[in-house]
Design a protein around this motif. Structure first.
Motif: not given
Length: 160
Positions: A108-112, A136-138
């Motif tokens: 939801x907020x990979x930049x965070x 795995x998340x990817x």
């Protein structure tokens, strides 16, 4: 109902969709197989992150999917049932809780995803485990969104 026409066959739409692009099916198979058979993470940690991502993706097929290898590993139903309350549910280990948080922020907020989170991750996981969880998340985000966008709602009942 799926948004594209998928041939009938074993495993239903979630398995047969890849027959539309056999040149790419091997890549999908390798991503899934590697996630389930070569991950160094405890299956419950990986599944907790996967289930939170499934919720966030609103992926019906992902939400009901239970790989036989994960069932055989004894991952409890509570791991799946409480991911939306990961911050407060007392049944998660610290590592499971971190895996869920990382999966949520990755989705939801990979930049965070900041240094503070990585400090906590590195205190609980090895660098190899963090890379494993990231990959795995990817896979979970990408394949889950693919299934949701195409409206493929049934789960495959096998390790792919």
């Amino acid at each position: 109902m799926a948004r594209i026409d998928i041939p009938d066959g074993p495993g239903g739409d979630a398995a047969m969709v890849w027959t539309l692009r056999p040149e790419m099916a091997g890549m999908v198979d390798r991503m899934i197989t590697t996630t389930y058979s070569r991950s160094v993470l405890d299956p419950a940690e990986r599944e907790a992150a996967r289930m939170r991502i499934a919720e966030l993706n609103a992926c019906a097929a992902c939400a009901t999917f239970r790989a036989p290898s994960v069932v055989e590993a004894g991952v409890a139903g509570d791991v799946y049932a409480h991911v939306s309350e990961w911050r407060t549910w007392p049944g998660y280990t610290d590592r499971q809780r971190l895996a869920i948080e990382y999966g949520e922020r990755f989705a939801t907020d990979h930049r965070g995803v900041d240094d503070e989170l990585f400090t906590r991750l590195r205190a609980a996981f090895t660098d190899a485990e963090i890379l494993d969880l990231t990959l795995c998340c990817a896979v979970f985000v990408g394949l889950g969104r693919t299934l949701e966008v195409l409206q493929i709602t049934e789960a495959v009942d096998r390790d792919l």
